[in-house]
Design an enzyme around this catalytic site. Structure first.
Site, PDB file in Angstrom:
ATOM      1  N   GLN A 122     -18.372  26.820  34.586  1.00 15.68           N
ATOM      2  CA  GLN A 122     -18.150  26.187  35.894  1.00 15.68           C
ATOM      3  C   GLN A 122     -18.488  27.154  37.035  1.00 15.68           C
ATOM      4  OE1 GLN A 122     -14.751  23.485  37.085  1.00 15.68           O
ATOM      5  NE2 GLN A 122     -13.915  25.385  37.852  1.00 15.68           N
ATOM      6  N   GLY A 169      -1.892  31.559  36.422  1.00 18.03           N
ATOM      7  CA  GLY A 169      -3.336  31.800  36.570  1.00 18.03           C
ATOM      8  C   GLY A 169      -3.826  31.363  37.945  1.00 18.03           C
ATOM      9  N   HIS A 170      -3.393  30.176  38.382  1.00 23.83           N
ATOM     10  CA  HIS A 170      -3.789  29.717  39.730  1.00 23.83           C
ATOM     11  C   HIS A 170      -3.242  30.669  40.790  1.00 23.83           C
ATOM     12  CE1 HIS A 170      -3.725  25.651  37.625  1.00 23.83           C
ATOM     13  NE2 HIS A 170      -4.921  25.655  38.167  1.00 23.83           N
ATOM     14  N   ASN A 191      -0.792  21.188  39.298  1.00 25.51           N
ATOM     15  CA  ASN A 191      -0.021  21.597  38.119  1.00 25.51           C
ATOM     16  C   ASN A 191      -0.181  23.117  37.935  1.00 25.51           C
ATOM     17  OD1 ASN A 191       0.205  21.287  34.616  1.00 25.51           O
ATOM     18  ND2 ASN A 191       1.822  20.795  36.041  1.00 25.51           N
ATOM     19  N   LEU A 192       0.148  23.811  39.005  1.00 27.61           N
ATOM     20  CA  LEU A 192      -0.192  25.229  39.101  1.00 27.61           C
ATOM     21  C   LEU A 192       0.613  26.091  38.127  1.00 27.61           C
ATOM     22  CD1 LEU A 192      -0.448  25.570  42.992  1.00 27.61           C
ATOM     23  CD2 LEU A 192      -2.200  24.885  41.343  1.00 27.61           C
ATOM     24  N   LEU A 195      -4.099  31.037  30.086  1.00 24.48           N
ATOM     25  CA  LEU A 195      -3.253  30.060  30.778  1.00 24.48           C
ATOM     26  C   LEU A 195      -4.088  28.864  31.203  1.00 24.48           C
ATOM     27  CD1 LEU A 195      -0.898  32.267  33.004  1.00 24.48           C
ATOM     28  CD2 LEU A 195      -0.629  31.535  30.620  1.00 24.48           C
ATOM     29  N   SER A 196      -3.512  27.675  31.015  1.00 22.82           N
ATOM     30  CA  SER A 196      -4.202  26.428  31.370  1.00 22.82           C
ATOM     31  C   SER A 196      -3.154  25.356  31.603  1.00 22.82           C
ATOM     32  CB  SER A 196      -5.105  26.008  30.208  1.00 22.82           C
ATOM     33  OG  SER A 196      -5.433  24.642  30.308  1.00 22.82           O
ATOM     34  N   ARG A 252      -3.417  22.477  30.682  1.00 18.94           N
ATOM     35  CA  ARG A 252      -3.377  21.647  29.467  1.00 18.94           C
ATOM     36  C   ARG A 252      -2.534  22.273  28.354  1.00 18.94           C
ATOM     37  NH1 ARG A 252      -8.962  20.171  31.243  1.00 18.94           N
ATOM     38  NH2 ARG A 252      -8.839  17.962  31.752  1.00 18.94           N
TER      39      ARG A 252
HETATM   40  O1  PAF Z   1     -11.377  24.114  37.880  1.00 20.05           O
HETATM   41  C1  PAF Z   1     -10.816  23.118  38.369  1.00 20.05           C
HETATM   42  O2  PAF Z   1      -9.597  23.043  38.468  1.00 20.05           O
HETATM   43  C2  PAF Z   1     -11.672  21.965  38.864  1.00 20.05           C
HETATM   44  O3  PAF Z   1     -12.804  21.792  38.075  1.00 20.05           O
HETATM   45  C3  PAF Z   1     -12.071  22.091  40.343  1.00 20.05           C
HETATM   46  C4  PAF Z   1     -12.937  23.301  40.598  1.00 20.05           C
HETATM   47  C5  PAF Z   1     -10.808  22.186  41.210  1.00 20.05           C
HETATM   48  C6  PAF Z   1     -12.858  20.857  40.785  1.00 20.05           C
HETATM   49  O4  PAF Z   1     -12.116  19.682  40.617  1.00 20.05           O
END
Ligand code: PAF
Length: 280
Positions: free
Chosen positions: A153, A32-33, A28-29, A184-185, A187
């Site tokens: 994380q 940000g990705h 679901n890019l 950006l997320s 969600r």
């Molecule tokens: O940040 C995320 O999207 C997830 O936690 C990851 C690092 C892909 C692990 O599922």
């Protein structure tokens, strides 16, 4: 760009391609990705992105089932960013047997903040990330890129990489924000138009908390409670709004020192849980 689903196909696609630069995602890019992918591009010989919604990091009441799965659209975006390989395993490819072995992260880092409100979350993240690292790097050197929006994380993953002596460099990318400042997320797509207008207040609350922490007219816990009260009065359900040391995510001792701190927040707006952070 090759799209592969099995670990065997991934390894075949990577053979002889040199050092991977890797961006793990749950798909679901959004922009940000894509910024992570762009940052990763020059860091390796072959650019790999993974798309896998990892059941192990969701609590039973969370949004695992409804998490948007948009593989085709994601692949188009990755192709436009000159990604070389997309690894999009099915659950049966990555977890052919129930994943009974888990990575247990250090509770001092992983049981606070997100880990406190989402017990087991970081064990689930570390387990899948270690497995993905095994698939992509196979013990060889490379670089993986994570976003700083998931501040805790990337710290937990750095610690895992250090403690398991993995030959992987972890790079982090700045938070990508909408023009009004909302981080950006994936969600964000759950927000109603009215909630989307309000959502920017989480980042503003962190900015105000950071300023108040440096002015330190009251002890930090009182400032944090005030910040939570203000957001609560606007209709948010706050999990935490807090100032921590960047080094270990513990509460700062003594007078907060600019340059060593991060304000972190997680709060629910309607059904959507948002997180954000601000280094200061
Ligand atoms: O940040 C995320 O999207 C997830 O936690 C990851 C690092 C892909 C692990 O599922």
């Amino acid at each position: 760009m090759q799209v592969v689903h099995t670990i065997a196909d991934l390894r075949a696609a990577l053979a002889g391609r040199g050092r991977p630069a890797f961006v793990p995602t749950m798909g679901n890019l959004h922009a940000g990705h894509l910024a992570l992918v762009r940052q990763a591009r020059p860091l390796g010989d072959v650019l790999v992105a993974s798309i896998f919604v990892n059941r192990l990091q969701f609590l039973p009441h969370e949004d695992f089932d409804s998490y948007p799965r948009t593989l085709q659209a994601d692949c188009k975006l990755l192709e436009a960013e000159h990604c070389d390989i997309v690894f999009a395993p099915r659950e049966s490819d990555l977890y052919p047997q129930p994943q009974t072995f888990r990575v247990q992260p250090d509770p001092r880092l992983a049981d606070v903040l997100e880990g406190h409100f989402r017990p087991g979350f970081f064990a689930g993240v570390c387990t899948v990330v270690l497995k993905l690292f095994g698939c992509v790097f196979g013990g060889h050197p490379g670089t993986a890129v994570f976003g700083r929006k998931d501040y805790q994380q990337q710290m937990v993953i750095r610690q895992m990489v250090r403690q398991f002596a993995l030959p992987i460099d972890i790079a982090t990318a700045d938070i990508s924000r909408a023009t009004d400042g909302l981080a950006l997320s994936s969600r964000n797509a759950y927000l109603s138009p009215e909630e989307r207008g309000e959502a920017v207040q989480l980042g503003r609350a962190l900015q105000a908390l950071a300023q108040a922490a440096l002015a330190l007219r009251q002890p930090l816990p009182a400032l944090e409670s005030d910040a939570a009260r203000v957001l609560g009065a606007r209709g948010w359900q706050v999990d935490y709004l807090t100032v921590r040391q960047r080094a270990d995510l513990q509460a700062p001792e003594g007078k907060p020192q600019a340059g060593q701190l991060v304000a972190l927040g997680a709060a629910r707006l309607g059904k959507t849980r948002l997180i954000d952070n601000l280094e200061f």
